[in-house]
Motif scaffolding. Sequence first.
Motif, PDB file in Angstrom:
ATOM      1  N   ASN A 170      23.196  73.427  36.811  1.00  0.00           N
ATOM      2  CA  ASN A 170      21.868  74.738  36.078  1.00  0.00           C
ATOM      3  C   ASN A 170      20.761  73.889  35.719  1.00  0.00           C
ATOM      4  O   ASN A 170      20.329  73.525  35.855  1.00  0.00           O
ATOM      5  N   ILE A 171      21.640  72.936  35.097  1.00  0.00           N
ATOM      6  CA  ILE A 171      20.778  72.153  34.055  1.00  0.00           C
ATOM      7  C   ILE A 171      20.906  70.325  34.388  1.00  0.00           C
ATOM      8  O   ILE A 171      19.834  69.826  34.350  1.00  0.00           O
ATOM      9  N   ALA A 172      22.130  70.176  34.630  1.00  0.00           N
ATOM     10  CA  ALA A 172      21.850  69.636  34.649  1.00  0.00           C
ATOM     11  C   ALA A 172      21.211  68.446  36.261  1.00  0.00           C
ATOM     12  O   ALA A 172      21.452  67.020  36.641  1.00  0.00           O
ATOM     13  N   GLY A 173      21.218  69.331  37.192  1.00  0.00           N
ATOM     14  CA  GLY A 173      20.882  69.249  38.568  1.00  0.00           C
ATOM     15  C   GLY A 173      19.207  69.215  38.298  1.00  0.00           C
ATOM     16  O   GLY A 173      18.247  68.299  39.086  1.00  0.00           O
ATOM     17  N   VAL A 174      19.057  69.234  37.257  1.00  0.00           N
ATOM     18  CA  VAL A 174      17.691  69.051  37.436  1.00  0.00           C
ATOM     19  C   VAL A 174      17.573  68.105  35.473  1.00  0.00           C
ATOM     20  O   VAL A 174      16.637  66.831  36.177  1.00  0.00           O
ATOM     21  N   VAL A 175      17.732  68.371  34.385  1.00  0.00           N
ATOM     22  CA  VAL A 175      17.306  67.054  33.561  1.00  0.00           C
ATOM     23  C   VAL A 175      18.253  65.755  33.607  1.00  0.00           C
ATOM     24  O   VAL A 175      20.190  66.883  33.964  1.00  0.00           O
TER      25      VAL A 175
ATOM     26  N   TYR B 122      27.802  67.703  28.099  1.00  0.00           N
ATOM     27  CA  TYR B 122      28.941  68.365  28.645  1.00  0.00           C
ATOM     28  C   TYR B 122      29.124  68.849  29.731  1.00  0.00           C
ATOM     29  O   TYR B 122      28.077  70.039  29.651  1.00  0.00           O
ATOM     30  N   MET B 123      29.978  69.950  30.594  1.00  0.00           N
ATOM     31  CA  MET B 123      29.908  70.300  31.445  1.00  0.00           C
ATOM     32  C   MET B 123      29.520  71.811  30.833  1.00  0.00           C
ATOM     33  O   MET B 123      28.247  71.946  32.067  1.00  0.00           O
ATOM     34  N   PHE B 124      30.260  72.352  30.516  1.00  0.00           N
ATOM     35  CA  PHE B 124      29.813  73.819  30.422  1.00  0.00           C
ATOM     36  C   PHE B 124      30.418  73.725  29.047  1.00  0.00           C
ATOM     37  O   PHE B 124      31.423  73.768  28.320  1.00  0.00           O
ATOM     38  N   MET B 125      29.687  73.804  27.590  1.00  0.00           N
ATOM     39  CA  MET B 125      29.298  73.809  26.710  1.00  0.00           C
ATOM     40  C   MET B 125      29.896  75.400  26.130  1.00  0.00           C
ATOM     41  O   MET B 125      30.568  75.334  25.088  1.00  0.00           O
ATOM     42  N   CYS B 126      29.651  76.438  27.070  1.00  0.00           N
ATOM     43  CA  CYS B 126      30.492  77.659  26.339  1.00  0.00           C
ATOM     44  C   CYS B 126      31.866  77.685  26.609  1.00  0.00           C
ATOM     45  O   CYS B 126      32.210  78.879  26.117  1.00  0.00           O
ATOM     46  N   SER B 127      32.231  77.278  27.643  1.00  0.00           N
ATOM     47  CA  SER B 127      33.825  77.141  27.749  1.00  0.00           C
ATOM     48  C   SER B 127      34.450  76.915  26.572  1.00  0.00           C
ATOM     49  O   SER B 127      34.306  76.050  25.566  1.00  0.00           O
ATOM     50  N   GLN B 128      35.870  76.790  26.456  1.00  0.00           N
ATOM     51  CA  GLN B 128      36.659  76.855  25.531  1.00  0.00           C
ATOM     52  C   GLN B 128      36.829  75.340  25.118  1.00  0.00           C
ATOM     53  O   GLN B 128      36.969  75.114  23.955  1.00  0.00           O
ATOM     54  N   GLY B 129      36.421  74.633  26.623  1.00  0.00           N
ATOM     55  CA  GLY B 129      36.635  73.075  25.996  1.00  0.00           C
ATOM     56  C   GLY B 129      35.367  72.642  25.617  1.00  0.00           C
ATOM     57  O   GLY B 129      35.475  71.555  24.402  1.00  0.00           O
ATOM     58  N   GLY B 130      34.237  73.191  25.415  1.00  0.00           N
ATOM     59  CA  GLY B 130      33.424  72.928  24.896  1.00  0.00           C
ATOM     60  C   GLY B 130      32.959  73.523  23.393  1.00  0.00           C
ATOM     61  O   GLY B 130      32.659  72.202  23.427  1.00  0.00           O
TER      62      GLY B 130
ATOM     63  N   GLU C 178      16.361  78.355  30.713  1.00  0.00           N
ATOM     64  CA  GLU C 178      15.600  78.792  31.450  1.00  0.00           C
ATOM     65  C   GLU C 178      14.320  78.232  31.003  1.00  0.00           C
ATOM     66  O   GLU C 178      13.668  78.811  31.506  1.00  0.00           O
ATOM     67  N   GLN C 179      14.436  77.864  29.541  1.00  0.00           N
ATOM     68  CA  GLN C 179      12.978  77.302  30.067  1.00  0.00           C
ATOM     69  C   GLN C 179      12.186  75.253  30.263  1.00  0.00           C
ATOM     70  O   GLN C 179      11.414  75.265  30.098  1.00  0.00           O
ATOM     71  N   VAL C 180      13.533  74.918  30.762  1.00  0.00           N
ATOM     72  CA  VAL C 180      13.159  73.770  31.120  1.00  0.00           C
ATOM     73  C   VAL C 180      13.548  73.336  33.100  1.00  0.00           C
ATOM     74  O   VAL C 180      13.014  73.213  33.463  1.00  0.00           O
TER      75      VAL C 180
ATOM     76  N   VAL D 167      14.580  82.752  34.488  1.00  0.00           N
ATOM     77  CA  VAL D 167      16.460  83.698  35.802  1.00  0.00           C
ATOM     78  C   VAL D 167      15.660  83.292  37.800  1.00  0.00           C
ATOM     79  O   VAL D 167      16.716  83.123  38.771  1.00  0.00           O
ATOM     80  N   ALA D 168      14.172  83.597  37.412  1.00  0.00           N
ATOM     81  CA  ALA D 168      13.705  84.306  38.687  1.00  0.00           C
ATOM     82  C   ALA D 168      13.506  82.606  39.708  1.00  0.00           C
ATOM     83  O   ALA D 168      12.518  82.556  40.290  1.00  0.00           O
ATOM     84  N   ARG D 169      14.006  81.390  38.414  1.00  0.00           N
ATOM     85  CA  ARG D 169      13.474  80.438  38.599  1.00  0.00           C
ATOM     86  C   ARG D 169      11.471  80.392  39.188  1.00  0.00           C
ATOM     87  O   ARG D 169      11.256  79.420  40.222  1.00  0.00           O
ATOM     88  N   MET D 170      11.126  81.024  39.028  1.00  0.00           N
ATOM     89  CA  MET D 170       9.360  80.156  38.378  1.00  0.00           C
ATOM     90  C   MET D 170       8.883  79.150  38.251  1.00  0.00           C
ATOM     91  O   MET D 170       9.326  78.915  37.175  1.00  0.00           O
TER      92      MET D 170
END
Lengths: 666, 147, 326
Positions: free
Chosen positions: A17-22, A43-51, A102-104, B31-34
């Motif tokens: 989700n992030i790493a694919g672009v950033v 790190y792959m998933f910061m929200c995971s237990q491991g993160g 969401e913002q980047v 979320v809508a990938r705009m």
Amino acid sequence: MVDEPRIGVYVCHCGRNIAGVVNVAEVAEYASKLPGVVVARDYMFMCSQGGQQLIQDDIRKYRLNRIVVASCSPNLHEKTFRRAAKGAGLNPYNVHMANIREQVAWVTEDPEEATEKAKALVRGAVERVKHHEPLEEKKVPVKDKVLIVGAGIAGISAALVCANAGKTVYLVEKEPSIGGMMARFDKTFPTLDCASCILTPKMNEVASHPNIKLLTYSEVVDVEGYVGNFKVKIRKKPRYIKEDLCIGCGDCVEACVFKNPRFYPKPDEWSLGLKRRKPIYIPFPQAVPRVAVIDPEACVYLKYGKCAQTCVKACSRNAIDFTQKEEIIDVEVGAIILATGYKTLDLRKLPQYGYGKYPNVYSAPEVEVLLNASGPTGGEVVLRDGRKPESIAIIHCVGSRDEKYKKYCSRICCMAALKLAHLLHERTGAEIYEFYIDMRAFGKGYEEFYRRVAGEGVHLIRGKVSEITDAALTPEEEGKLIVRVEDTLAGAIRRIPVDMVVLMPALEPAVGSRELAKLFGVSVDENSWFMERHPKLAPVASLTDGVFLAGCAQGPKDIPDSVMQAEGAAGQALALIDKGYVELEPNIAYVDEEKCSGCRICVGLCPFGAIEFDEERGKARIVEALCKGCGTCAASCPSAAIQQNLFKDQQVMAEIKGVLAAMRGG
Amino acid sequence: MDEAKTDGFKPNIVAIVCNWCTYIAADTAGVARMKYSPYVRIVRVMCSGRVDPQMVLWAFRHGADGVLICGCHPGDCHYKEGNYKAYRRYILLKRMVKQMGIDERRLRLEWISAGEAPRVKEVFNSFAEEIRSLGPLKLPVEAGSHE
Amino acid sequence: MSEGKPKIALYWCASCGGCEEAVVDLAEDLLKIAEKVDIVFWPVAIDAKKEDLEKLRDGEILVSFINGAIRLSEHEEMVKLLRRKSKLIVAYGSCSYMGGILSLANLYPREEILRYVAMEAPTVENPGETMFKEKTMINGVELELPRFLEKARPLDEIVEVDYYIPGCPPTPQVTLKAIETLLSGNLPPRGSVIGASDKSLCNECPLNSTKPEKLLVKKYKRLTHAEIDPEKCLLAQGIPCLGPVTRGGCNALCIKAGMPCTGCFGPLDGVVDYGGKAVSYLASILDVPPEKDAVLKALEGLPDPVGYLYKYSLAKSLLFRKRAER
């Protein structure tokens, strides 16, 4: 800066989700070089237990005192990372998030630009978090009562769950009876069980439940306070009937001076105007409470002060009281559930379908009432001229899935239309034509229901109806309504003459929901439905803590989904109440007394009256319990003596400087 | 505006946004990938009423070519009327920065409700484009004269 | 001159002379101070030349009080010299502290100002369009004028300043208090504003107690266009008084004379930009609908925001000052 910052920065891949672009490694590398940063990782998933473990280990290993997590929106995981920090002994408010998903990542096309923007947001967070300081969460006890607004099937279901759990429930309904839209239905899809057989027992249970305080004919007029401690003002309109004395016998209604149904003064609300009613009335036979109500705009005595008052004479219980006044009821509750439902689109907005022009064009809710055994015709389907229709057109998606009206799918219409097809055919034997765009049968048992009704000989025509007209082109069209449609399966333009047209209107938020949203401080989405906190992970919570959503108020829903959400909302409310206390976000404002000059600019600016002026000491003071944390006073204080926790001048300005520094190639 | 000034120019824009409306709408836009301009950086406050004009001047001072303030539509403020205060400050501030030689288009206030994700894209893009066409901000401290 | 007494210097840069007057206004107190110190340099009052200053050892002067903004190369040269010769440099008065009224000229480019003064001002007749020249030959002698700099600068943008005494001009009371502080040996942190209050003017304003419970304003009025009650808070009457955002210590002299505070003592610590903060509270307390026309109408009494809100501090504003951080 309170102490020497030792910052850990964690850049989340969020899978692709992030790493694919950033370029997350590059962002972490960049962060590692910023002053004050001790360690920076991706790190792959910061929200995971491991993160979370990673953060906790680093806090201990590197004696970190500030954490920046660059991942998704803080609305999703701020609590997660605060908790993780707390678990390692760090004050949870020394954590700040940079929203790089969401913002980047999700909004930026170019990977290089995205990486640059992510760096900027991380830099902003790093600069900001340096100015963070430990804050105490304030624990506040929670009132163990629930307010539920709207007593349709959703509100009723939620009320019963809360009441059965032993909580006091204030159930507020603006109509004189509870039941909502469902009370108008004869049958429900897909099981075709009798609506009132399943609803009426629930309504009666509400009426008799010792924990439910039913406030019908009432509206919420003011809401103050915050999660766990709402103060609510409810206006109860006068019914001019003593509720405790009235037994709903109907003698007063019978006795009313109005005798000829044609001259009854008002269209009957429950029947959607298909018949008229007297000034004194019981909304419908199964009404709860089963108490009469007098309409002051129609009652001769209340309007003109003169009447034979036959109703008063007829009432053996002396329940009629023309002196009743509206009442303001104050309640204090810990949680609120909004279940205010929907209304259907005003069909006059689609003149091409002739609603309001041709008497035999009906809205679906009107047909529901026609089919209802308690309805104006006793459940018999007859047209306004008394004829029994021999052919009926049912039109889907009227105003739904339509750029010009509502872009969304109203979700219930396909199944409701099939239900009406079945019922209308059953009652009239008429030929039924259904005009649909796509047949949506997603629920449990819905596809089966569709097949069943399709097998009953309904003509299913795929195509969007362009017009309903009475302009006949052939003798057999004379006196009929002609449905003009492009049959997209047959590839032909068709004209189908019928006796009756049923429109399935789009659903839209109930009247007054905008005002209600303001009152309760909940956000609305682009279509004015109440907005849930998260479409998947928090579909029952609103964005305002302690306010939950149920039923169609949040978006179109059928009965099973409404009940499900209502019971979910009740569960959330109970979880909040049973915990016994809430931890308030400590983002309230405070006055630095050393700096306060006593100029009183702030006092008049607080919308919640949370600022007091201590005349004796010449200082302003913020009443913590009343402060909601908007920061208006902090922005306005000319002495810079008022600051807002988590949004102090230095914090916000450091963030601004940070995001800009990175942009300038810093 | 001459080409040389804006060609390849990547504007630095700060958007100071309310937590209850625009921030949510921006999340939804995500979320809508705009896709929208990468040059707008969001800084969150709880209410547009928290926006101190000092913050705007601070942003210009620290390299912003444009500053956007976003809040709830009139009547919809989560805190009743913080957005009104933001608006009144904005009007006076706009007059002031203009006098100080900054093109007033570099400061903009927009109302974007939580439900208006498409408007986030629209507003951010149009503002970024406007700032791009205005070129880099020359601060009065560096510039000899009005912009 | 006795060797034991601390040496002090006074100097003026681009100023109106009011600060010099303020020192003279100390009257007998000036004599008391003069007993305790040696005034070694004070162009307005005593005959000492630059050469005399140069002869002093570096750091030999205890305190130099410098007023006026820095607008000429001569000012630059002199304050750098004074810095070298002094242990402490005190920026005296609003021009030296924040650029002062004459830094409003920073809104215009240097050339425009020179042109205006030389050719366009209504009182000027200059058909030959003669322009100022830094160097002029007269009878074979080259005469030199100091250069008119790009901008008017506060003192601390040219040399390091130890303390600030605010005011246009500083009142005798503020000056005395500051001198006492400096001579007490118990010095506050470097960079402090001394002699004045650490609260805003409202704190000492006799009209503060007349404010209504909620201070809201329907419309701002210009003093010249308004009928005011001098016994009531001027801000509450719609006069844009800058008392709330201005450091106190002046004893509310203007207010007592029926005038609003115009901000000469500058901002309080913690305020990053005086004008920005002034915008914030003045606009926040407006009680008008949030519509452009309504707000603009309510602001009609503030026709010149920069001139009014940065009257003394434009050179120190975020957008004009040299260093972004303080």
